[in-house]
Write a protein that holds these residues in place. Structure first.
Motif, short mmCIF file in Angstrom:
data_model
loop_
_atom_site.label_atom_id
_atom_site.label_comp_id
_atom_site.label_asym_id
_atom_site.label_seq_id
_atom_site.Cartn_x
_atom_site.Cartn_y
_atom_site.Cartn_z
N GLU A 141 -12.59 -5.86 1.77
CA GLU A 141 -11.63 -5.31 2.87
C GLU A 141 -10.50 -4.70 1.99
O GLU A 141 -9.70 -5.52 1.60
CB GLU A 141 -11.23 -6.27 3.99
N THR B 143 -7.84 -2.99 2.51
CA THR B 143 -6.72 -2.95 3.23
C THR B 143 -5.70 -4.02 3.13
O THR B 143 -4.54 -4.34 3.28
CB THR B 143 -6.67 -2.44 4.71
N GLU B 144 -6.47 -5.22 2.77
CA GLU B 144 -6.01 -6.45 2.42
C GLU B 144 -5.20 -6.72 1.45
O GLU B 144 -5.75 -6.62 -0.03
CB GLU B 144 -7.10 -7.54 2.88
N THR B 145 -3.98 -7.20 1.21
CA THR B 145 -3.37 -7.17 -0.10
C THR B 145 -2.92 -8.77 -0.39
O THR B 145 -2.79 -9.25 -1.63
CB THR B 145 -2.10 -6.49 -0.03
N GLU B 146 -3.05 -9.66 0.67
CA GLU B 146 -2.52 -11.24 0.51
C GLU B 146 -3.93 -11.96 0.67
O GLU B 146 -3.78 -13.14 0.40
CB GLU B 146 -1.67 -11.63 1.66
N ARG B 147 -4.98 -11.62 1.36
CA ARG B 147 -6.25 -12.09 1.42
C ARG B 147 -7.33 -11.56 1.00
O ARG B 147 -7.52 -10.19 0.92
CB ARG B 147 -6.48 -12.32 3.05
N ILE C 188 -11.11 -10.66 1.31
CA ILE C 188 -12.13 -10.72 2.35
C ILE C 188 -13.31 -10.11 1.65
O ILE C 188 -13.18 -8.64 1.66
CB ILE C 188 -11.70 -9.83 3.59
N GLN D 175 -14.19 -15.73 1.80
CA GLN D 175 -12.98 -15.20 2.21
C GLN D 175 -11.98 -15.99 1.79
O GLN D 175 -12.28 -17.48 1.93
CB GLN D 175 -12.90 -14.67 3.76
N SER E 109 -7.60 -17.23 2.30
CA SER E 109 -6.32 -16.89 2.77
C SER E 109 -5.43 -18.01 2.95
O SER E 109 -5.70 -19.19 2.83
CB SER E 109 -6.63 -16.52 4.19
N ILE F 45 -13.55 -10.81 10.05
CA ILE F 45 -12.20 -10.78 10.58
C ILE F 45 -12.10 -9.89 11.87
O ILE F 45 -11.48 -10.28 13.03
CB ILE F 45 -10.96 -10.13 9.72
#
Lengths: 114, 218
Positions: free
Chosen positions: A85, A87-91, A93, A108, A110, B56
Protein backbone atom coordinates in the motif's frame (compact mmCIF):
# COMPACT_ATOMS: atom_id res chain seq x y z
CA UNK A 1 -2.02 -1.34 -3.63
CA UNK A 2 0.74 -1.27 -6.19
CA UNK A 3 3.56 -3.58 -7.14
CA UNK A 4 6.35 -3.58 -4.61
CA UNK A 5 9.15 -1.11 -4.90
CA UNK A 6 11.79 -2.83 -2.74
CA UNK A 7 13.55 0.40 -1.82
CA UNK A 8 10.33 1.78 -0.35
CA UNK A 9 9.85 -1.40 1.68
CA UNK A 10 13.41 -1.30 2.98
CA UNK A 11 13.00 2.32 4.10
CA UNK A 12 9.88 1.41 6.06
CA UNK A 13 11.51 -1.68 7.54
CA UNK A 14 14.40 0.48 8.75
CA UNK A 15 12.02 3.09 10.16
CA UNK A 16 10.03 0.51 12.15
CA UNK A 17 12.93 -1.45 13.63
CA UNK A 18 13.60 -1.59 17.39
CA UNK A 19 10.01 -0.67 18.30
CA UNK A 20 7.07 -2.55 19.76
CA UNK A 21 4.79 -3.22 16.80
CA UNK A 22 1.54 -4.97 16.02
CA UNK A 23 1.86 -7.62 13.34
CA UNK A 24 -0.67 -9.14 10.98
CA UNK A 25 0.85 -12.20 9.32
CA UNK A 26 -1.23 -14.49 7.22
CA UNK A 27 -1.15 -17.19 4.61
CA UNK A 28 -4.11 -18.93 3.02
CA UNK A 29 -5.02 -21.33 0.25
CA UNK A 30 -8.65 -20.20 0.54
CA UNK A 31 -11.36 -21.89 2.56
CA UNK A 32 -12.77 -23.60 -0.54
CA UNK A 33 -9.48 -24.96 -1.96
CA UNK A 34 -10.25 -28.65 -1.53
CA UNK A 35 -14.00 -28.18 -2.08
CA UNK A 36 -13.30 -26.79 -5.55
CA UNK A 37 -10.47 -29.19 -6.37
CA UNK A 38 -10.00 -32.38 -4.37
CA UNK A 39 -6.32 -32.53 -5.27
CA UNK A 40 -5.79 -29.29 -3.36
CA UNK A 41 -5.30 -28.99 0.36
CA UNK A 42 -7.08 -26.34 2.44
CA UNK A 43 -4.80 -24.62 4.92
CA UNK A 44 -4.50 -21.15 6.32
CA UNK A 45 -3.01 -19.32 9.22
CA UNK A 46 -3.10 -15.83 10.61
CA UNK A 47 -1.91 -13.80 13.54
CA UNK A 48 -3.68 -10.49 14.03
CA UNK A 49 -2.23 -7.92 16.41
CA UNK A 50 0.54 -10.06 17.83
CA UNK A 51 3.20 -7.86 19.46
CA UNK A 52 6.66 -8.06 17.96
CA UNK A 53 9.93 -6.15 17.94
CA UNK A 54 12.69 -6.78 15.46
CA UNK A 55 16.30 -5.70 15.45
CA UNK A 56 16.55 -5.47 11.72
CA UNK A 57 14.49 -6.40 8.72
CA UNK A 58 15.16 -6.69 5.03
CA UNK A 59 13.54 -7.45 1.73
CA UNK A 60 15.06 -9.87 -0.78
CA UNK A 61 14.37 -11.23 -4.23
CA UNK A 62 13.37 -9.76 -7.56
CA UNK A 63 9.61 -10.08 -7.27
CA UNK A 64 7.72 -11.79 -5.82
CA UNK A 65 9.73 -10.73 -2.78
CA UNK A 66 10.69 -12.19 0.56
CA UNK A 67 10.90 -10.33 3.86
CA UNK A 68 12.79 -11.49 6.95
CA UNK A 69 12.66 -9.78 10.32
CA UNK A 70 15.30 -10.77 12.85
CA UNK A 71 14.12 -10.64 16.45
CA UNK A 72 16.16 -11.07 19.58
CA UNK A 73 14.85 -14.63 19.93
CA UNK A 74 13.81 -15.66 16.45
CA UNK A 75 12.60 -14.74 13.00
CA UNK A 76 9.54 -13.61 11.11
CA UNK A 77 9.46 -14.66 7.45
CA UNK A 78 7.16 -14.14 4.50
CA UNK A 79 7.59 -15.24 0.88
CA UNK A 80 5.53 -14.41 -2.18
CA UNK A 81 4.97 -10.71 -1.49
CA UNK A 82 3.91 -8.76 -4.57
CA UNK A 83 2.02 -5.64 -3.45
CA UNK A 84 2.40 -2.74 -1.04
CA UNK A 85 0.00 0.00 0.00
CA UNK A 86 1.98 2.90 -1.35
CA UNK A 87 0.00 5.58 0.52
CA UNK A 88 1.12 4.34 3.94
CA UNK A 89 4.11 6.12 5.42
CA UNK A 90 3.97 4.92 9.05
CA UNK A 91 2.75 1.36 8.55
CA UNK A 92 3.93 -1.44 6.32
CA UNK A 93 1.01 -3.04 4.47
CA UNK A 94 2.16 -5.81 2.14
CA UNK A 95 0.48 -8.75 0.46
CA UNK A 96 1.12 -11.39 -2.15
CA UNK A 97 -1.57 -11.86 -4.78
CA UNK A 98 -1.64 -14.78 -7.22
CA UNK A 99 -2.29 -14.51 -10.95
CA UNK A 100 -6.05 -14.38 -10.33
CA UNK A 101 -5.64 -11.48 -7.92
CA UNK A 102 -6.40 -13.57 -4.83
CA UNK A 103 -4.52 -12.84 -1.66
CA UNK A 104 -2.23 -15.69 -0.63
CA UNK A 105 0.06 -14.07 1.91
CA UNK A 106 0.01 -10.85 3.94
CA UNK A 107 2.51 -9.11 6.19
CA UNK A 108 1.57 -5.91 8.00
CA UNK A 109 3.39 -3.97 10.72
CA UNK A 110 2.04 -0.98 12.63
CA UNK A 111 2.50 0.95 15.86
CA UNK A 112 -1.30 0.87 16.27
CA UNK A 113 -3.43 -2.29 16.31
CA UNK A 114 -5.09 -3.40 13.10
CA UNK B 1 -47.05 -16.47 4.19
CA UNK B 2 -44.02 -15.68 6.31
CA UNK B 3 -44.35 -12.44 8.24
CA UNK B 4 -40.81 -12.14 9.51
CA UNK B 5 -37.76 -14.01 8.26
CA UNK B 6 -34.46 -13.99 10.14
CA UNK B 7 -31.47 -14.88 8.00
CA UNK B 8 -28.24 -15.72 9.82
CA UNK B 9 -25.07 -16.04 7.77
CA UNK B 10 -21.45 -15.33 8.67
CA UNK B 11 -20.22 -13.45 5.58
CA UNK B 12 -21.49 -10.66 3.39
CA UNK B 13 -22.28 -12.48 0.07
CA UNK B 14 -23.47 -15.72 1.72
CA UNK B 15 -26.98 -14.56 0.87
CA UNK B 16 -26.43 -14.07 -2.85
CA UNK B 17 -26.48 -17.46 -4.56
CA UNK B 18 -28.49 -19.52 -2.10
CA UNK B 19 -31.21 -17.27 -0.73
CA UNK B 20 -31.46 -13.84 -2.36
CA UNK B 21 -34.23 -14.79 -4.80
CA UNK B 22 -36.29 -16.44 -2.07
CA UNK B 23 -35.97 -13.39 0.13
CA UNK B 24 -36.94 -11.01 -2.68
CA UNK B 25 -39.96 -13.20 -3.37
CA UNK B 26 -41.07 -13.34 0.27
CA UNK B 27 -40.53 -9.59 0.67
CA UNK B 28 -42.68 -9.06 -2.43
CA UNK B 29 -45.35 -11.18 -0.75
CA UNK B 30 -45.19 -8.92 2.30
CA UNK B 31 -42.58 -10.46 4.59
CA UNK B 32 -40.09 -8.47 6.61
CA UNK B 33 -36.50 -9.72 6.60
CA UNK B 34 -33.79 -9.23 9.19
CA UNK B 35 -30.34 -10.25 8.01
CA UNK B 36 -27.86 -10.91 10.82
CA UNK B 37 -24.46 -11.00 9.20
CA UNK B 38 -21.98 -12.21 11.79
CA UNK B 39 -18.70 -10.93 10.30
CA UNK B 40 -17.52 -8.57 7.59
CA UNK B 41 -15.67 -11.33 5.74
CA UNK B 42 -12.52 -9.38 6.43
CA UNK B 43 -10.24 -12.37 5.77
CA UNK B 44 -11.48 -12.96 2.22
CA UNK B 45 -8.71 -13.45 -0.28
CA UNK B 46 -10.72 -12.04 -3.18
CA UNK B 47 -10.10 -8.33 -3.45
CA UNK B 48 -11.22 -7.71 -7.00
CA UNK B 49 -9.20 -7.81 -10.16
CA UNK B 50 -7.70 -5.29 -10.58
CA UNK B 51 -7.29 -5.02 -6.80
CA UNK B 52 -10.03 -2.89 -5.22
CA UNK B 53 -8.93 -3.18 -1.60
CA UNK B 54 -6.29 -4.31 0.85
CA UNK B 55 -6.54 -6.01 4.24
CA UNK B 56 -7.10 -2.63 5.88
CA UNK B 57 -9.82 -1.33 3.55
CA UNK B 58 -11.62 -4.60 2.77
CA UNK B 59 -14.04 -4.63 5.77
CA UNK B 60 -15.46 -1.21 4.87
CA UNK B 61 -15.75 -2.15 1.21
CA UNK B 62 -17.59 -5.35 2.10
CA UNK B 63 -19.91 -3.44 4.42
CA UNK B 64 -20.88 -1.22 1.50
CA UNK B 65 -21.29 -4.21 -0.82
CA UNK B 66 -23.58 -5.85 1.72
CA UNK B 67 -25.72 -2.72 1.98
CA UNK B 68 -26.01 -2.65 -1.82
CA UNK B 69 -26.92 -6.34 -1.94
CA UNK B 70 -29.58 -5.81 0.73
CA UNK B 71 -31.01 -2.88 -1.25
CA UNK B 72 -31.18 -5.03 -4.34
CA UNK B 73 -33.07 -7.77 -2.52
CA UNK B 74 -35.27 -5.36 -0.58
CA UNK B 75 -34.10 -6.46 2.89
CA UNK B 76 -35.39 -3.94 5.39
CA UNK B 77 -33.12 -4.67 8.35
CA UNK B 78 -29.41 -5.59 8.23
CA UNK B 79 -27.56 -6.27 11.47
CA UNK B 80 -23.78 -6.38 11.50
CA UNK B 81 -22.95 -8.56 14.48
CA UNK B 82 -19.29 -7.54 14.72
CA UNK B 83 -17.58 -10.92 14.95
CA UNK B 84 -14.34 -11.69 13.10
CA UNK B 85 -14.13 -13.74 9.92
CA UNK B 86 -12.88 -17.34 10.38
CA UNK B 87 -13.42 -17.28 14.16
CA UNK B 88 -17.07 -18.31 14.65
CA UNK B 89 -16.20 -21.90 15.56
CA UNK B 90 -13.84 -20.65 18.29
CA UNK B 91 -16.18 -18.10 19.85
CA UNK B 92 -17.72 -18.69 23.24
CA UNK B 93 -20.83 -20.73 22.40
CA UNK B 94 -22.88 -19.19 25.21
CA UNK B 95 -22.13 -15.71 23.88
CA UNK B 96 -23.14 -16.78 20.36
CA UNK B 97 -26.32 -18.47 21.54
CA UNK B 98 -27.31 -15.52 23.75
CA UNK B 99 -26.75 -13.16 20.83
CA UNK B 100 -28.99 -15.27 18.60
CA UNK B 101 -31.60 -15.77 21.32
CA UNK B 102 -31.81 -11.99 21.82
CA UNK B 103 -32.32 -11.55 18.08
CA UNK B 104 -35.01 -14.23 17.94
CA UNK B 105 -36.80 -12.74 20.96
CA UNK B 106 -36.74 -9.31 19.37
CA UNK B 107 -37.60 -10.22 15.79
CA UNK B 108 -39.92 -13.16 16.54
CA UNK B 109 -39.28 -14.81 13.17
CA UNK B 110 -41.64 -17.41 11.76
CA UNK B 111 -38.73 -18.68 9.64
CA UNK B 112 -34.96 -18.68 10.08
CA UNK B 113 -32.64 -19.23 7.12
CA UNK B 114 -29.08 -20.35 7.87
CA UNK B 115 -26.48 -22.94 6.86
CA UNK B 116 -26.93 -26.64 7.52
CA UNK B 117 -24.30 -27.48 10.16
CA UNK B 118 -21.86 -30.08 8.88
CA UNK B 119 -22.82 -29.71 5.22
CA UNK B 120 -21.79 -26.17 4.37
CA UNK B 121 -18.05 -26.46 3.61
CA UNK B 122 -16.71 -23.31 5.30
CA UNK B 123 -16.07 -23.66 9.06
CA UNK B 124 -17.82 -20.32 9.67
CA UNK B 125 -20.90 -21.61 7.81
CA UNK B 126 -21.05 -24.81 9.83
CA UNK B 127 -20.48 -22.99 13.13
CA UNK B 128 -23.15 -20.40 12.33
CA UNK B 129 -25.70 -23.08 11.46
CA UNK B 130 -24.78 -25.05 14.58
CA UNK B 131 -25.30 -22.00 16.78
CA UNK B 132 -28.75 -21.37 15.25
CA UNK B 133 -29.74 -25.01 15.71
CA UNK B 134 -28.52 -25.04 19.34
CA UNK B 135 -30.39 -21.84 20.11
CA UNK B 136 -33.67 -22.91 18.50
CA UNK B 137 -33.40 -26.40 20.04
CA UNK B 138 -33.27 -24.80 23.48
CA UNK B 139 -36.60 -23.02 22.87
CA UNK B 140 -39.89 -24.59 23.92
CA UNK B 141 -41.11 -26.72 21.04
CA UNK B 142 -44.24 -24.71 20.36
CA UNK B 143 -42.28 -21.44 20.12
CA UNK B 144 -39.65 -22.62 17.65
CA UNK B 145 -39.58 -20.97 14.26
CA UNK B 146 -39.12 -23.16 11.20
CA UNK B 147 -35.45 -23.39 10.22
CA UNK B 148 -34.57 -23.74 6.54
CA UNK B 149 -30.94 -24.60 5.84
CA UNK B 150 -28.69 -24.09 2.84
CA UNK B 151 -26.27 -26.99 2.23
CA UNK B 152 -23.72 -27.50 -0.52
CA UNK B 153 -20.98 -29.90 0.61
CA UNK B 154 -20.12 -32.65 -1.85
CA UNK B 155 -22.51 -35.57 -1.49
CA UNK B 156 -24.75 -33.78 1.03
CA UNK B 157 -27.88 -34.95 -0.79
CA UNK B 158 -26.85 -38.57 -0.26
CA UNK B 159 -27.03 -38.05 3.48
CA UNK B 160 -29.69 -35.36 3.86
CA UNK B 161 -31.92 -36.54 1.03
CA UNK B 162 -33.38 -34.14 -1.50
CA UNK B 163 -34.07 -30.61 -0.26
CA UNK B 164 -37.72 -30.39 0.76
CA UNK B 165 -38.12 -26.67 0.03
CA UNK B 166 -37.67 -25.63 -3.59
CA UNK B 167 -38.36 -21.99 -4.36
CA UNK B 168 -38.95 -20.80 -7.92
CA UNK B 169 -37.25 -17.39 -8.02
CA UNK B 170 -37.43 -16.82 -11.78
CA UNK B 171 -39.47 -13.63 -11.38
CA UNK B 172 -36.92 -12.29 -8.91
CA UNK B 173 -33.73 -12.91 -10.88
CA UNK B 174 -33.09 -9.15 -11.28
CA UNK B 175 -32.90 -8.92 -7.49
CA UNK B 176 -30.65 -11.96 -7.31
CA UNK B 177 -28.34 -10.75 -10.06
CA UNK B 178 -28.21 -7.38 -8.29
CA UNK B 179 -27.15 -9.08 -5.07
CA UNK B 180 -24.40 -11.02 -6.85
CA UNK B 181 -23.19 -7.93 -8.71
CA UNK B 182 -23.15 -5.92 -5.48
CA UNK B 183 -20.39 -8.14 -4.10
CA UNK B 184 -18.03 -7.20 -6.88
CA UNK B 185 -14.90 -7.66 -4.76
CA UNK B 186 -15.88 -11.30 -4.25
CA UNK B 187 -17.65 -12.44 -7.41
CA UNK B 188 -16.53 -11.88 -10.96
CA UNK B 189 -20.03 -12.12 -12.36
CA UNK B 190 -18.95 -11.46 -15.94
CA UNK B 191 -16.49 -14.35 -15.80
CA UNK B 192 -19.16 -16.59 -14.28
CA UNK B 193 -21.55 -15.76 -17.11
CA UNK B 194 -18.85 -16.45 -19.68
CA UNK B 195 -20.28 -15.97 -23.16
CA UNK B 196 -23.85 -15.81 -21.84
CA UNK B 197 -25.84 -12.84 -20.65
CA UNK B 198 -28.10 -12.59 -17.62
CA UNK B 199 -31.19 -12.96 -19.77
CA UNK B 200 -30.13 -16.11 -21.63
CA UNK B 201 -32.35 -19.04 -20.81
CA UNK B 202 -29.38 -21.22 -19.76
CA UNK B 203 -28.40 -18.73 -17.06
CA UNK B 204 -31.97 -18.04 -16.00
CA UNK B 205 -32.77 -21.70 -15.49
CA UNK B 206 -29.50 -22.30 -13.65
CA UNK B 207 -30.31 -19.60 -11.09
CA UNK B 208 -34.10 -19.96 -10.93
CA UNK B 209 -34.41 -22.52 -8.15
CA UNK B 210 -33.21 -22.09 -4.58
CA UNK B 211 -33.06 -25.15 -2.36
CA UNK B 212 -33.44 -25.53 1.38
CA UNK B 213 -33.60 -28.34 3.86
CA UNK B 214 -36.05 -27.95 6.73
CA UNK B 215 -34.22 -28.86 9.92
CA UNK B 216 -35.90 -31.57 11.98
CA UNK B 217 -35.27 -31.03 15.67
CA UNK B 218 -36.54 -34.38 16.87
Amino acid sequence: MQLINPRMVQELLDKLQEQDLYIHLEMTTGAYASHEDESKFTASTFIKNGMVRYMHGSIAGFGPYRVGLKMEQGWIYAQGLTHIEETETERLIMAGHDSEGKLVVALQLSKEPF
Amino acid sequence: MENHILMVFPHPDDESFGASGTLAKRIHEGAKVTYACLTLGEMARNMGKPLMANRITLPELRRRELAESARSIGIQDVRLMGLHDKTIEFEDQNMLDDMLRDLIDEVKPSLIITFYPGYSVHPDHDATGAAVIRTVSAMPKEQRPVVNCVAFSKGCEKILGKPDVLVDVRDFLPNKYGSIRAHSSQFRWKDMLGSYSENDEQIKSRFSTERFWTYHFE
